[in-house]
Design an enzyme around this catalytic site. Structure first.
Site, short mmCIF file in Angstrom:
data_model
loop_
_atom_site.label_atom_id
_atom_site.label_comp_id
_atom_site.label_asym_id
_atom_site.label_seq_id
_atom_site.Cartn_x
_atom_site.Cartn_y
_atom_site.Cartn_z
N ASN A 151 0.81 -1.23 0.00
CA ASN A 151 0.00 0.00 0.00
C ASN A 151 0.84 1.28 0.00
O ASN A 151 0.45 2.29 -0.59
CB ASN A 151 -1.01 -0.01 1.16
CG ASN A 151 -0.34 -0.03 2.52
OD1 ASN A 151 0.76 -0.56 2.67
ND2 ASN A 151 -0.98 0.55 3.50
N GLU A 249 4.17 -4.98 12.40
CA GLU A 249 3.23 -3.86 12.19
C GLU A 249 2.12 -4.42 11.33
O GLU A 249 2.31 -4.65 10.13
CB GLU A 249 3.94 -2.70 11.46
CG GLU A 249 5.16 -2.14 12.18
CD GLU A 249 4.81 -1.23 13.35
OE1 GLU A 249 3.61 -0.95 13.56
OE2 GLU A 249 5.74 -0.83 14.07
N CYS A 283 -3.28 1.27 6.69
CA CYS A 283 -3.59 0.54 7.93
C CYS A 283 -4.24 1.44 8.98
O CYS A 283 -4.93 0.96 9.86
CB CYS A 283 -2.32 -0.09 8.48
SG CYS A 283 -1.01 1.12 8.71
N GLU A 461 7.94 1.12 16.07
CA GLU A 461 9.02 1.70 15.28
C GLU A 461 8.79 3.21 15.29
O GLU A 461 7.81 3.70 15.83
CB GLU A 461 9.04 1.10 13.87
CG GLU A 461 9.41 -0.40 13.91
CD GLU A 461 9.62 -1.05 12.55
OE1 GLU A 461 9.70 -0.36 11.53
OE2 GLU A 461 9.70 -2.30 12.52
P1 NAD Z 1 0.56 -9.41 3.33
O1 NAD Z 1 0.64 -9.86 4.73
O2 NAD Z 1 -0.20 -10.23 2.36
O3 NAD Z 1 2.02 -9.24 2.69
C1 NAD Z 1 3.01 -8.42 3.28
C2 NAD Z 1 4.38 -8.92 2.85
O4 NAD Z 1 4.60 -10.20 3.43
C3 NAD Z 1 4.55 -9.12 1.35
O5 NAD Z 1 5.86 -8.72 0.98
C4 NAD Z 1 4.37 -10.61 1.19
O6 NAD Z 1 5.01 -11.16 0.04
C5 NAD Z 1 5.04 -11.13 2.45
N1 NAD Z 1 4.62 -12.46 2.89
C6 NAD Z 1 3.48 -13.13 2.60
N2 NAD Z 1 3.48 -14.35 3.22
C7 NAD Z 1 4.64 -14.43 3.91
C8 NAD Z 1 5.22 -15.42 4.76
N3 NAD Z 1 4.60 -16.58 5.01
N4 NAD Z 1 6.42 -15.17 5.33
C9 NAD Z 1 7.05 -13.99 5.11
N5 NAD Z 1 6.56 -13.02 4.30
C10 NAD Z 1 5.36 -13.23 3.72
O7 NAD Z 1 -0.01 -7.93 3.40
P2 NAD Z 1 -0.42 -7.00 2.19
O8 NAD Z 1 -1.69 -7.51 1.60
O9 NAD Z 1 0.76 -6.79 1.31
O10 NAD Z 1 -0.67 -5.61 2.96
C11 NAD Z 1 -1.90 -5.25 3.53
C12 NAD Z 1 -1.87 -5.44 5.03
O11 NAD Z 1 -0.77 -4.72 5.58
C13 NAD Z 1 -3.10 -4.88 5.71
O12 NAD Z 1 -3.53 -5.78 6.69
C14 NAD Z 1 -2.60 -3.61 6.37
O13 NAD Z 1 -3.33 -3.19 7.50
C15 NAD Z 1 -1.21 -3.99 6.72
N6 NAD Z 1 -0.37 -2.81 6.91
C16 NAD Z 1 0.03 -2.49 8.18
C17 NAD Z 1 0.79 -1.35 8.40
C18 NAD Z 1 1.24 -0.98 9.80
O14 NAD Z 1 2.13 -0.14 9.92
N7 NAD Z 1 0.66 -1.54 10.85
C19 NAD Z 1 1.18 -0.55 7.33
C20 NAD Z 1 0.76 -0.91 6.06
C21 NAD Z 1 -0.01 -2.04 5.86
#
Ligand code: NAD
Length: 486
Positions: A151, A249, A283, A461
């Site tokens: 995002n 996060e 998020c 962080e």
């Molecule tokens: P996601 O969890 O699908 O993917 C995030 C990252 O993790 C990607 O690079 C993905 O390839 C990797 N990944 C997937 N499976 C993995 C595994 N088993 N082991 C290690 N890495 C793995 O999330 P998304 O769809 O890319 O992002 C959306 C989510 O992120 C939403 O839930 C949003 O709230 C959250 N988000 C949180 C913050 C925060 O600061 N709290 C900020 C931005 C987004």
């Protein structure tokens, strides 16, 4: 090979992966494939970890001030590519160009500058005793895995890379496979400025192929993960048995609490922004709007008007306010929640399919949607949708507002809108969450802690919290053996 076939960056070189296995990257606005990334696996992860391990001792031995100078060089070079960052991010994510410039390009440069200054100021802490002196020095943790979502691609990656290398760690980046373009641009920048090889490495690929082998790798000392809560649980399960340092996060389901004594016009504007910035794919977005009963009708009327006035369409048009959703699968998930809302008894007050020119008909588009009439414990009111869909609810007392805000497994952020700052603070303190804004939203000061509680994550962080996470304090107690004659 097309120039849009990206490569991994390992030990200071752009390298091809071992197989011919590629993943397509699609433009969210049109649905067209426009790039490919390597579908890397354990072999590429091993190479990147080995490169980071080899580079760590000499990088970690540099002074804070020398490493801070490197961060400034990266910031300078990124700043010269400001417009490229904005254009790439807008194309890759589907977000409006004006937003990509003001938020993504701006923060990516600012992150390197901010941490350069903060790292440069780092000193040794001293605690005097009557007969000895304690000094606390910050040592690097070692090799760090930095995993980021789609995002806010470069915004979030730079937020991790800058403090991690600033504190003497070497890193392996694993950006989202859906939005790899600006991570590639960061590697080009790092290459251009001549950062010592192996300090920053990047492995493209998906979670199973590249993410999982990275988080379970025995030679990775620290994992900083931003992404979904379900993925965060897998990352924790892989990293924890090896006692890796871990920051998670994760997702959010944040409340915007609107009191009757708010400035109605400013609140409508602020709550609309909080709900729909980046198509609701932040998020921190306020996706549950809680409104004090006495102004419910007035607020809803103004809010729906404000939502309907937003301009949706071509992300490259400077006046666009809402772009496309990240992928066809994500659009399906978000639309699925609107169907669930209807089944749960909700009323769609505005929303539906946007009307767009022909070139965008295969993109992932959804009009901003407001749903009323749902119970506060319904699925749409408690689960993270992460799209342009919000639910609205009434409350009568402060306590009721706090109870509804806390009625979810998430605890990341929130906002309170009121003319009474005392009340704003009191309500904020009642919410089980990591961050609350009063009469504003996403008003970021990079010095403050960032992170959540409950299913929204573990750790903080931001500012000195980032420096603490990306380092290990070593306490040395110095006692002189000189025998005193007195
Ligand atoms: P996601 O969890 O699908 O993917 C995030 C990252 O993790 C990607 O690079 C993905 O390839 C990797 N990944 C997937 N499976 C993995 C595994 N088993 N082991 C290690 N890495 C793995 O999330 P998304 O769809 O890319 O992002 C959306 C989510 O992120 C939403 O839930 C949003 O709230 C959250 N988000 C949180 C913050 C925060 O600061 N709290 C900020 C931005 C987004």
């Amino acid at each position: 090979m097309s120039s849009n076939n990206l490569m991994n960056y390992i030990a200071g070189e752009f390298v091809r992966q071992s197989s011919e296995d590629w993943m397509d990257v699609f433009e969210p606005a049109t649905g067209k494939q426009f790039a490919k990334v390597p579908h890397s696996g354990p072999q590429e992860v091993d190479q990147a970890v080995a490169a980071a391990r080899a580079a760590q001792p000499s990088w970690g031995a540099l002074t804070h001030s020398v490493r801070a100078d490197w961060l400034d060089r990266i910031a300078d070079s990124l700043e010269a590519k400001y417009e490229d960052i904005a254009a790439l991010e807008s194309r890759d994510t589907g977000k409006p160009i004006a937003l990509a410039r003001a938020v993504d390009a701006y923060r990516s440069v600012a992150n390197f500058r901010f941490f350069a200054d903060l790292v440069r100021e780092q000193g040794v802490e001293r605690f005097e005793m009557s007969d000895a002196t304690n000094i606390v020095v910050s040592k690097p943790v070692g090799v760090a895995a930095l995993i980021t979502p789609w995002n806010l691609p470069l915004y979030l990656l730079s937020w991790k890379v800058a403090p991690a290398i600033g504190m003497g760690n070497t890193v392996i980046c694993k950006p989202s496979e859906l939005t790899p373009m600006t991570a590639n641009l960061l590697m080009e920048t790092i290459h251009e400025v001549g950062l010592p090889s192996g300090v920053v490495n990047l492995v493209h690929g998906d979670g199973v192929g590249a993410g999982a082998p990275l988080t379970s790798h025995p030679d990775v000392d620290l994992v900083s993960f931003t992404g979904g809560t379900a993925t965060g649980a897998k990352v924790a399960a892989a990293a924890s048995p090896q006692f890796k340092k871990l920051s998670l996060e994760l997702g959010g389901k944040n409340a915007s609490i609107v009191f009757a004594d708010c400035d109605l016009e400013k609140t409508v504007e602020g709550v609309t922004r909080a709900a729909f910035l980046n198509q609701g794919q932040v998020c921190l977005c306020g996706s549950r709007i809680l409104i004090e009963d006495s102004i419910y009708d007035d607020f809803v009327e103004g809010f729906v008007d404000s939502v309907e006035s937003m301009k949706i369409g071509d992300p490259s048009d400077e006046s666009t306010q809402l772009g496309a959703l990240i992928s066809a699968e994500h659009l399906q998930k978000v639309e699925g929640y609107v169907s669930i809302a209807r089944e749960e008894g909700g009323e769609v007050l505005t929303g539906g399919s946007p009307c767009l020119p022909k070139e965008f008909e295969n993109g992932n588009w959804m009009a901003p949607t407001v749903i009323g009439g749902l119970p506060v414990d319904s699925r749409c009111s408690t689960e993270e949708i992460f799209g342009p869909v919000v639910t609205i609810h009434r409350f009568e007392t402060e306590q009721q507002a706090v109870d509804i805000a806390n009625n979810t497994r998430y605890g990341l952020a929130g906002s309170v809108w009121t003319g009474d700052l005392e009340k704003g603070r009191r309500v904020a303190e009642g919410i089980d969450t990591g961050m609350v804004w009063v009469n504003t939203w996403l008003h970021r000061d990079l010095r403050v802690p960032f992170g959540g509680v409950k299913d929204s994550g573990v750790g903080r962080e931001g500012g000195r919290w980032s420096l603490g996470f990306f380092s290990e304090p070593l306490n040395i107690c110095l006692k002189s053996n000189k025998i005193s004659n007195t």
